[in-house]
Every structure is written in structure tokens, then in C-alpha cells.
Scaffold this active site. Structure first.
Site, PDB file in Angstrom:
ATOM      1  N   HIS A   1       1.022 -10.804 -73.446  1.00  0.00           N
ATOM      2  CA  HIS A   1       0.960 -11.389 -72.089  1.00  0.00           C
ATOM      3  C   HIS A   1       0.855 -10.305 -71.021  1.00  0.00           C
ATOM      4  O   HIS A   1       1.277 -10.507 -69.884  1.00  0.00           O
ATOM      5  CB  HIS A   1       2.182 -12.271 -71.791  1.00  0.00           C
TER       6      HIS A   1
ATOM      7  N   SER B   1     -17.043   6.596 -55.715  1.00  0.00           N
ATOM      8  CA  SER B   1     -17.359   5.619 -54.684  1.00  0.00           C
ATOM      9  C   SER B   1     -18.165   6.319 -53.594  1.00  0.00           C
ATOM     10  O   SER B   1     -17.896   7.470 -53.258  1.00  0.00           O
ATOM     11  CB  SER B   1     -16.059   5.055 -54.101  1.00  0.00           C
TER      12      SER B   1
ATOM     13  N   LYS C   1     -11.942   7.929 -55.273  1.00  0.00           N
ATOM     14  CA  LYS C   1     -12.176   7.000 -56.387  1.00  0.00           C
ATOM     15  C   LYS C   1     -12.840   7.641 -57.595  1.00  0.00           C
ATOM     16  O   LYS C   1     -13.728   8.466 -57.476  1.00  0.00           O
ATOM     17  CB  LYS C   1     -13.058   5.834 -55.923  1.00  0.00           C
TER      18      LYS C   1
ATOM     19  N   GLU D   1     -16.377  -0.718 -67.829  1.00  0.00           N
ATOM     20  CA  GLU D   1     -16.720  -1.979 -67.135  1.00  0.00           C
ATOM     21  C   GLU D   1     -18.064  -2.520 -67.604  1.00  0.00           C
ATOM     22  O   GLU D   1     -18.239  -3.729 -67.765  1.00  0.00           O
ATOM     23  CB  GLU D   1     -16.733  -1.752 -65.624  1.00  0.00           C
TER      24      GLU D   1
END
Ligand code: ARG
Length: 466
Positions: free
Chosen positions: A159, A286, A292, A299
Site C-alpha cells: 500500500h 527543466s 530539477k 517515466e
């Protein structure tokens, strides 16, 4: 003018296809990648035709030399592909016929329907072998991360809540198991593809005295004992697209695994976890926020899995509801298969690269796994060893957790006197349950994350992956 180019079926037509129709119906823009398989199929077919006396040995040899020359042109990028000739099969046959007059006999006892089915079965065998190799390479990259971080412990999660401690290697071995099953699935897909449909003709075979077993053997469609494997129903052979769906399904499920691994890496690379630092070479920055570092490879692995599932769905919908046997709809079966193949292969390389450059932040892992609450279950097991029923033990430890929360201290900071009030079976040694190394050592059963078992799995994977 289009009619002239269409020497293969133009006989009963008085007008050639419209330019729009040619653009609409051509497949050579994507099925040209079948050329090596198409040439192998034509060589085997013409060898068989010579064997049974439908063409002479001289004609066979001329066809073989011509096919080799066409193959060389294609490999060198010198071949003139023409959309007027629809597909890879007709492009190659026409080019061959220009060189070798005897090639006009090549299509004897053959249809593009059994031809394309044969090409694709050869293609699937090769594609599966390639992907299986790339899976092993990705597995080796993962195994190296495990080996470099043998002693690292992390919390295991259910979980997405901290559950119990595990060796990082044990977590990574999960990925090896997933990928191993994927490799096994591709081996099954290759085995299912390993039946030769050539000789099924357009739908109902041929009246000519062909030798299907000869062709099958020549193309390597054989069982473990070298016996030829030929498809058993001509109509099924030209309409069956199960192999396409099975291949895309194996890719889609591998993609689900990519996605799950990627999700772990994305979480682990976040500031909140920081269990790992992903390689710069597989991340991007970024354009706005200078601090970043985004886990783009992970991804995209997660994103590509959607595409792999989409391709499978396309094929399922394409095949559903088609009447027997071949229908032109089936030409649309190739782009999703090729895309799944290419993207799965690419994903496997990127997965390997991402793991290869990944650095494990051992201190962060150690800090996370130091949470004594991870061993609450071990404390319940302690009570079980004192003779307490598990349900009662579970309840008692729950009360201890609540007590620690009320006191605002870590679980292992409560005093013996305090826990004894919860349950009399807590002895002075209750706190030894929180000794992480000892707790891990107690997990001795097969498949458990104890150090002896993890060592055993290291040996197993090292042996399996070479
Ligand atoms: N390009 C075709 C395909 O991939 C080859 C089979 C053509 N058969 C036919 N009857 N038109 O489906």
C-alpha cells in the site's frame, strides 16, 4: 501505367488502381522489413519446386542467385521499393523477374496468403530470440546493481506504506523474476510460431505435387528431433493471427513490468525517498527550474507500456469478427507488431542503461530501514515463540505501537515495564526483536529475504544469466 507494374494480378483488370488507392493499400512502406524472411521463404520454396520437378535445378539456381542479388541490394539500401507493387512480396518478385526470367515460375503453388504467414512466422522466431537476448542483458544490469549493494537493506512496501525490511537485492530479484517469465513467454511465442504454413496456398492448398515437409525443414520449422512441423489446416494457416496477438501480448506484459519497475525507480529517485540517484545520461532537466533532474527514462518506460497495450488491443479488435479466411484487413496486423517489437527492444536497452548507471544512496536506505516499526511483526512472532496465539500477539503489539505513539517515542524506546503492562509474555529480551541483522537472519525459508536465501538467489541468477 499502374496496370503495367501490376503484372502479378493485373490480368483480369482493364484499369489499374487509382493513385489514392495505391497510397491507401500499400504495405511496402512497413512490410519491407520482412525482406530477409521473404527471400529465405522464396529460396526454400523454389528449392522444393526443383525437388519435386516443378522447375529445373538450373532454374532453381538462377532464382537463388537472383534472390541473393536482390537481398544484397536491399541490405545495401540500393533497392528501388515501389508502392505500386503494394507489398514486400511483389516488390521482390518483380525485381527478381527482371533479372531472372525463370522467376516467373517462383509463385507456382504459392499465394501471398501463405507467403506472408510464413514470413511472419520466421520473423516472430527471430524477433523473440532478439528480445530474449535483450531481456537477459537487462537482467544482468539489474543483477550488477544488486551485487554492488549486497548488504543494503530497505523497507519493503505494501500500500506504499513501510511494511517489513528486505535486502535491496531481494527487491531487485523481483524484477529478475518478472523478466524471466517474460523471456519464457517469448520462448513459447517462438515455439507456437514454429509451424510452416507454406503450401496452404491462398486458402485450399494446390493441385500441384508439392512437398511441404521439405520446405518446412529447409526453413527450420522443425521440432527438437529435427522433424518438420507443418500447419494442419490450409484455411486456418492463412487466417490465423494468434501468433501476432501472442507476440504483442508478451510485449504488453513485459511493458507492464517495465512500468512497475519504472514506478519504483521514480519513487526511489524522488527527494522523499532518495534511495537511488539515477544516471544523468538517462535523465533530463527543466527548462525553467534549474534544480530539477527528472527521471525521464523511467517515466517513458512507464508511458511506453500504454503503447504496448494499445498495440495488443488493436490486434485483438482487428482479428475479431473477421470471416474466414484471409481478409485485407489483416494487412493492418503488421504495424502494431513491428511497433511492439521495436519499442520493447528499445525499452529493454533503456532499462539496462538506467540500471547500469544507477547509484544506490546507502545512507538514505539505512535511515529508512532503521524504523523499528518495520519489525512490529517480528515482535508479534516473539510473542508467538513465548506461546501466545498469533491473533492475541498481533493485538498486543498493536497496543504497544499505540502506546509508543502516545508517548511520542520510537517503538524500541519503550521500557520493559511499559510493554509488560500490555502483555505479560513480553520478557526482558523483548527489545532484541528490533535487532535488524538478527531479524533478517530468521527469514530462512525459500523465497524469503534472509541473508542465506539472498545469497542462494545470487548464485542462482549468476548461473542463469552467465
Ligand atoms: N500485403 C498483404 C498482407 O500483408 C499480403 C497478402 C496479400 N494477400 C491478398 N490476398 N491480397 O496482408
Amino acid at each position: 501505367m499502374a496496370k503495367k507494374a501490376q503484372a502479378t494480378w493485373g490480368g483480369r483488370f482493364s484499369a489499374g488502381p487509382a493513385e489514392l488507392m495505391l497510397r491507401f493499400s500499400e504495405s511496402v512502406s512497413f512490410d519491407r522489413r520482412l525482406a530477409p524472411f521473404d527471400i529465405a521463404g522464396s529460396k526454400a520454396h523454389s528449392a522444393m519446386l526443383a525437388q519435386v520437378g516443378l522447375i529445373t535445378k538450373r532454374e532453381r539456381d538462377a532464382i537463388h542467385r537472383g534472390l541473393d542479388a536482390v537481398g544484397r541490394d536491399i541490405a545495401a539500401g540500393k533497392f528501388q521499393w515501389s508502392t505500386k507493387l503494394e507489398d514486400v512480396h511483389m516488390n521482390i518478385e518483380q525485381a527478381l523477374t527482371r533479372r531472372v526470367p525463370a522467376a516467373a515460375k517462383l509463385h507456382t503453388a504459392r499465394s501471398r496468403n501463405d507467403q506472408v504467414a510464413t514470413d511472419m512466422r520466421l520473423y516472430f522466431k527471430a524477433a523473440c530470440a532478439e528480445i530474449i537476448g535483450k531481456i537477459a542483458a537487462a537482467q544482468r544490469a539489474i543483477l550488477r546493481v544488486a551485487a554492488k549493494n549486497r548488504d543494503v537493506l530497505i523497507p519493503g512496501y505494501t500500500h506504499l506504506q513501510r511494511a517489513q525490511p528486505v535486502f535491496l537485492a531481494h527487491h531487485l530479484f523481483t524484477y529478475l523474476e518478472m523478466l524471466q517469465r517474460d523471456a519464457q513467454r517469448f520462448a513459447v511465442v517462438a515455439d507456437h510460431a514454429n509451424w510452416c504454413p507454406l503450401g496452404s496456398g491462398a486458402i485450399a492448398g494446390t493441385t500441384l505435387p508439392i512437398d511441404r515437409e521439405f520446405t518446412a525443414k529447409t526453413l527450420g520449422f522443425v521440432d527438437a528431433a529435427g522433424r518438420p512441423r507443418v500447419t494442419q489446416n490450409s484455411m486456418d494457416a492463412v487466417s490465423d493471427r494468434d501468433g501476432f496477438i501472442e507476440f504483442a501480448s508478451a510485449c504488453a506484459l513485459t511493458g507492464v513490468h517495465f512500468s512497475r519497475m519504472a514506478e519504483d525507480l521514480i519513487l526511489w529517485a524522488s527527494q522523499e525517498f532518495k534511495f537511488v540517484e539515477l544516471p544523468d545520461a538517462f535523465c533530463t532537466g527543466s527548462s525553467l527550474m534549474p534544480q530539477k533532474k527528472n527521471p525521464d527514462s523511467a517515466e517513458l518506460l512507464r508511458g511506453k507500456s500504454a503503447r504496448l497495450q494499445g498495440n495488443l488491443h488493436t490486434l485483438l479488435v482487428l482479428a475479431k469478427g473477421l470471416p474466414l479466411t484471409y481478409n485485407r484487413d489483416l494487412q493492418e496486423d503488421k504495424p502494431p507488431v513491428f511497433d511492439s517489437h521495436d519499442q520493447t527492444a528499445l525499452c529493454l536497452e533503456v532499462l539496462a542503461g538506467t540500471f547500469a548507471g544507477m547509484v544506490v544512496e546507502k545512507h538514505k536506505c539505512a535511515a529508512a530501514v532503521a524504523d523499528p516499526a518495520l519489525l512490529a511483526t517480528d515482535l508479534a512472532d516473539y510473542l508467538v515463540r513465548q506461546g501466545v496465539a498469533f491473533r492475541a500477539a498481533h493485538h498486543a503489539v498493536g497496543a504497544v505501537v499505540k502506546l509508543a505513539e502516545q508517548r511520542g517515542v520510537a517503538l524500541d524506546r519503550l521500557t520493559h515495564a511499559e510493554v509488560k503492562t500490555v502483555h505479560p509474555a513480553f520478557g526482558r529480551d523483548w527489545v532484541t526483536s528490533f535487532h535488524l541483522a538478527k531479524a533478517m537472519a530468521r527469514r530462512t525459508g525459500t523465497g524469503m529475504p534472509g541473508p542465506a536465501q539472498v545469497a542462494r538467489q545470487f548464485k542462482r541468477w549468476e548461473k542463469l544469466l552467465g
